[in-house]
Design a protein around this motif. Structure first.
Motif, PDB file in Angstrom:
ATOM      1  N   CYS A 102       0.825  -1.216   0.000  1.00  0.00           N
ATOM      2  CA  CYS A 102       0.000   0.000   0.000  1.00  0.00           C
ATOM      3  C   CYS A 102       0.856   1.261   0.000  1.00  0.00           C
ATOM      4  O   CYS A 102       0.475   2.280  -0.584  1.00  0.00           O
ATOM      5  N   PHE A 103       2.014   1.199   0.648  1.00  0.00           N
ATOM      6  CA  PHE A 103       2.894   2.368   0.736  1.00  0.00           C
ATOM      7  C   PHE A 103       3.401   2.797  -0.635  1.00  0.00           C
ATOM      8  O   PHE A 103       3.427   3.994  -0.956  1.00  0.00           O
ATOM      9  N   ILE A 104       3.824   1.843  -1.455  1.00  0.00           N
ATOM     10  CA  ILE A 104       4.406   2.204  -2.745  1.00  0.00           C
ATOM     11  C   ILE A 104       3.430   2.998  -3.612  1.00  0.00           C
ATOM     12  O   ILE A 104       3.778   4.082  -4.105  1.00  0.00           O
ATOM     13  N   PRO A 105       2.191   2.551  -3.825  1.00  0.00           N
ATOM     14  CA  PRO A 105       1.295   3.362  -4.655  1.00  0.00           C
ATOM     15  C   PRO A 105       0.832   4.643  -3.976  1.00  0.00           C
ATOM     16  O   PRO A 105       0.676   5.683  -4.628  1.00  0.00           O
ATOM     17  N   ALA A 106       0.603   4.595  -2.656  1.00  0.00           N
ATOM     18  CA  ALA A 106       0.078   5.779  -1.970  1.00  0.00           C
ATOM     19  C   ALA A 106       1.109   6.889  -1.877  1.00  0.00           C
ATOM     20  O   ALA A 106       0.795   8.071  -2.090  1.00  0.00           O
ATOM     21  N   SER A 107       2.357   6.528  -1.582  1.00  0.00           N
ATOM     22  CA  SER A 107       3.370   7.544  -1.309  1.00  0.00           C
ATOM     23  C   SER A 107       4.309   7.818  -2.481  1.00  0.00           C
ATOM     24  O   SER A 107       4.861   8.923  -2.571  1.00  0.00           O
ATOM     25  N   ILE A 108       4.525   6.851  -3.353  1.00  0.00           N
ATOM     26  CA  ILE A 108       5.521   6.998  -4.423  1.00  0.00           C
ATOM     27  C   ILE A 108       4.871   7.025  -5.798  1.00  0.00           C
ATOM     28  O   ILE A 108       4.999   8.013  -6.539  1.00  0.00           O
ATOM     29  N   TYR A 109       4.160   5.975  -6.151  1.00  0.00           N
ATOM     30  CA  TYR A 109       3.557   5.879  -7.484  1.00  0.00           C
ATOM     31  C   TYR A 109       2.648   7.070  -7.755  1.00  0.00           C
ATOM     32  O   TYR A 109       2.599   7.611  -8.865  1.00  0.00           O
ATOM     33  N   SER A 110       1.924   7.533  -6.751  1.00  0.00           N
ATOM     34  CA  SER A 110       0.990   8.651  -6.932  1.00  0.00           C
ATOM     35  C   SER A 110       1.684   9.940  -7.351  1.00  0.00           C
ATOM     36  O   SER A 110       1.067  10.814  -7.975  1.00  0.00           O
ATOM     37  N   MET A 111       2.963  10.072  -7.023  1.00  0.00           N
ATOM     38  CA  MET A 111       3.703  11.279  -7.383  1.00  0.00           C
ATOM     39  C   MET A 111       3.852  11.444  -8.890  1.00  0.00           C
ATOM     40  O   MET A 111       4.006  12.563  -9.391  1.00  0.00           O
ATOM     41  N   TYR A 112       3.789  10.334  -9.629  1.00  0.00           N
ATOM     42  CA  TYR A 112       4.036  10.424 -11.066  1.00  0.00           C
ATOM     43  C   TYR A 112       2.866  11.052 -11.820  1.00  0.00           C
ATOM     44  O   TYR A 112       3.068  11.641 -12.885  1.00  0.00           O
ATOM     45  N   TRP A 113       1.669  10.961 -11.290  1.00  0.00           N
ATOM     46  CA  TRP A 113       0.545  11.664 -11.915  1.00  0.00           C
ATOM     47  C   TRP A 113       0.805  13.165 -11.903  1.00  0.00           C
ATOM     48  O   TRP A 113       0.461  13.879 -12.842  1.00  0.00           O
ATOM     49  N   VAL A 114       1.475  13.642 -10.865  1.00  0.00           N
ATOM     50  CA  VAL A 114       1.801  15.070 -10.745  1.00  0.00           C
ATOM     51  C   VAL A 114       3.002  15.430 -11.598  1.00  0.00           C
ATOM     52  O   VAL A 114       2.949  16.321 -12.439  1.00  0.00           O
ATOM     53  N   ARG A 115       4.100  14.692 -11.416  1.00  0.00           N
ATOM     54  CA  ARG A 115       5.351  15.120 -12.049  1.00  0.00           C
ATOM     55  C   ARG A 115       5.364  14.871 -13.560  1.00  0.00           C
ATOM     56  O   ARG A 115       6.032  15.591 -14.289  1.00  0.00           O
ATOM     57  N   ASP A 116       4.636  13.869 -14.043  1.00  0.00           N
ATOM     58  CA  ASP A 116       4.642  13.602 -15.477  1.00  0.00           C
ATOM     59  C   ASP A 116       3.972  14.716 -16.270  1.00  0.00           C
ATOM     60  O   ASP A 116       4.380  15.017 -17.395  1.00  0.00           O
ATOM     61  N   VAL A 117       2.940  15.315 -15.691  1.00  0.00           N
ATOM     62  CA  VAL A 117       2.246  16.442 -16.341  1.00  0.00           C
ATOM     63  C   VAL A 117       1.973  17.495 -15.262  1.00  0.00           C
ATOM     64  O   VAL A 117       0.845  17.622 -14.772  1.00  0.00           O
ATOM     65  N   PRO A 118       2.988  18.259 -14.855  1.00  0.00           N
ATOM     66  CA  PRO A 118       2.804  19.210 -13.750  1.00  0.00           C
ATOM     67  C   PRO A 118       1.736  20.261 -14.021  1.00  0.00           C
ATOM     68  O   PRO A 118       1.160  20.822 -13.088  1.00  0.00           O
ATOM     69  N   ALA A 119       1.440  20.517 -15.308  1.00  0.00           N
ATOM     70  CA  ALA A 119       0.401  21.500 -15.632  1.00  0.00           C
ATOM     71  C   ALA A 119      -0.959  21.102 -15.073  1.00  0.00           C
ATOM     72  O   ALA A 119      -1.849  21.949 -14.928  1.00  0.00           O
ATOM     73  N   ARG A 120      -1.126  19.831 -14.758  1.00  0.00           N
ATOM     74  CA  ARG A 120      -2.381  19.388 -14.168  1.00  0.00           C
ATOM     75  C   ARG A 120      -2.698  20.142 -12.876  1.00  0.00           C
ATOM     76  O   ARG A 120      -3.854  20.358 -12.543  1.00  0.00           O
ATOM     77  N   LEU A 121      -1.635  20.529 -12.142  1.00  0.00           N
ATOM     78  CA  LEU A 121      -1.845  21.207 -10.868  1.00  0.00           C
ATOM     79  C   LEU A 121      -1.404  22.653 -10.863  1.00  0.00           C
ATOM     80  O   LEU A 121      -1.947  23.454 -10.090  1.00  0.00           O
ATOM     81  N   VAL A 122      -0.437  23.011 -11.703  1.00  0.00           N
ATOM     82  CA  VAL A 122       0.097  24.384 -11.628  1.00  0.00           C
ATOM     83  C   VAL A 122      -0.100  25.166 -12.918  1.00  0.00           C
ATOM     84  O   VAL A 122       0.432  26.276 -13.062  1.00  0.00           O
ATOM     85  N   GLY A 123      -0.831  24.612 -13.876  1.00  0.00           N
ATOM     86  CA  GLY A 123      -1.085  25.345 -15.108  1.00  0.00           C
ATOM     87  C   GLY A 123       0.146  25.475 -15.975  1.00  0.00           C
ATOM     88  O   GLY A 123       1.050  24.641 -15.945  1.00  0.00           O
ATOM     89  N   ASP A 124       0.209  26.565 -16.739  1.00  0.00           N
ATOM     90  CA  ASP A 124       1.262  26.741 -17.741  1.00  0.00           C
ATOM     91  C   ASP A 124       2.475  27.510 -17.235  1.00  0.00           C
ATOM     92  O   ASP A 124       3.361  27.856 -18.014  1.00  0.00           O
ATOM     93  N   ASP A 125       2.527  27.799 -15.964  1.00  0.00           N
ATOM     94  CA  ASP A 125       3.656  28.528 -15.379  1.00  0.00           C
ATOM     95  C   ASP A 125       4.891  27.624 -15.403  1.00  0.00           C
ATOM     96  O   ASP A 125       4.992  26.663 -14.645  1.00  0.00           O
ATOM     97  N   ARG A 126       5.847  27.932 -16.281  1.00  0.00           N
ATOM     98  CA  ARG A 126       7.016  27.071 -16.453  1.00  0.00           C
ATOM     99  C   ARG A 126       7.866  26.985 -15.181  1.00  0.00           C
ATOM    100  O   ARG A 126       8.403  25.925 -14.853  1.00  0.00           O
ATOM    101  N   ALA A 127       8.013  28.108 -14.479  1.00  0.00           N
ATOM    102  CA  ALA A 127       8.803  28.092 -13.256  1.00  0.00           C
ATOM    103  C   ALA A 127       8.143  27.207 -12.204  1.00  0.00           C
ATOM    104  O   ALA A 127       8.812  26.435 -11.506  1.00  0.00           O
ATOM    105  N   ALA A 128       6.830  27.300 -12.105  1.00  0.00           N
ATOM    106  CA  ALA A 128       6.104  26.470 -11.147  1.00  0.00           C
ATOM    107  C   ALA A 128       6.192  24.998 -11.533  1.00  0.00           C
ATOM    108  O   ALA A 128       6.307  24.120 -10.665  1.00  0.00           O
ATOM    109  N   GLN A 129       6.141  24.718 -12.834  1.00  0.00           N
ATOM    110  CA  GLN A 129       6.269  23.340 -13.289  1.00  0.00           C
ATOM    111  C   GLN A 129       7.642  22.771 -12.926  1.00  0.00           C
ATOM    112  O   GLN A 129       7.755  21.614 -12.474  1.00  0.00           O
TER     113      GLN A 129
END
Length: 219
Positions: A102-129
């Motif tokens: 449970c730890f691997i998907p909850a704490s690690i695998y879930s991070m890739y949804w964010v980092r693979d497409v950072p615009a999902r959470l921070v929009g088009d701001d390149r510095a924020a990405q």
């Protein structure tokens, strides 16, 4: 799928530990390649099979659909107990197995949804990405370090001398960014287990075909 399993997946993706488990089990399966990390069009192809538009998806011989890589791996280990890919209920290692599965998907695998497409959470701001990318990679490394500090391999592998789906899961996810050199730095004991998984003769042809040890993914 009365003649075997169907896996919706892609090379180097979260379907790889599922495919590796099926390979060790020796169960017949086929893969329908949908490279969801490549484009929005590919993600749309997954919608009929998984509303989250993500791989992996397993369709059982009875026609049941299972999503979520940890759930699939646990289910396969229970469906095929003769393969000994997980401790059974009541085994002293069962609690450790469930905790880290449970730890691997909850704490690690879930991070890739964010980092693979950072615009999902921070929009088009390149510095924020860029900052999101830096922070998620740091978080992933920190989580591997936490796991390293709380689980001592019980033999050649994490739960003993028999490889488990937990070992397969860790070995695959640890090859993603920040890549194996960083993983070995923060989690050297886990790294030794991962190397043993990489070297399993029963998976040599599988790794070569589905997640080759080359380029960024060389250990």
């Amino acid at each position: 799928m009365a003649d075997g399993y169907l896996v919706y997946g892609a090379e180097g993706s979260g379907s790889i530990p599922v495919e590796a488990a099926l390979t060790l089990i020796g169960a017949p399966y086929r893969v329908e390649e949908i490279v969801t990390y490549a484009s929005e069009e590919e993600r749309r192809k997954m919608a009929p099979h998984n509303p989250m538009r993500q791989v992996p998806v397993l369709v059982t011989p009875e026609g049941e659909t299972i999503t979520e890589s940890a759930a699939i791996l646990i289910w396969l280990a229970e469906r095929h107990p003769d393969a000994k890919l997980a401790p059974s209920p009541g085994d002293p290692m069962r609690a450790r197995f469930l905790r880290w599965m449970c730890f691997i998907p909850a704490s690690i695998y879930s991070m890739y949804w964010v980092r693979d497409v950072p615009a999902r959470l921070v929009g088009d701001d390149r510095a924020a990405q860029a900052e999101m990318d830096r922070r998620t990679l740091a978080r992933i490394a920190d989580c591997w370090a936490v796991m390293e500090s709380h689980i001592a391999p019980a033999g050649d592998f994490l739960l003993g001398d028999q490889v488990s789906v937990l070992d397969l899961y860790m070995a695959v996810v640890s090859r993603w960014r920040p890549l194996r050199p960083r993983f070995h730095e923060v989690a050297p004991r886990l790294g030794e287990v991962a190397r043993r998984v990489d070297a399993l003769p029963a998976l040599a042809a599988f790794w070569s075909k589905r997640f080759p040890f080359e380029g960024d993914y060389a250990d």
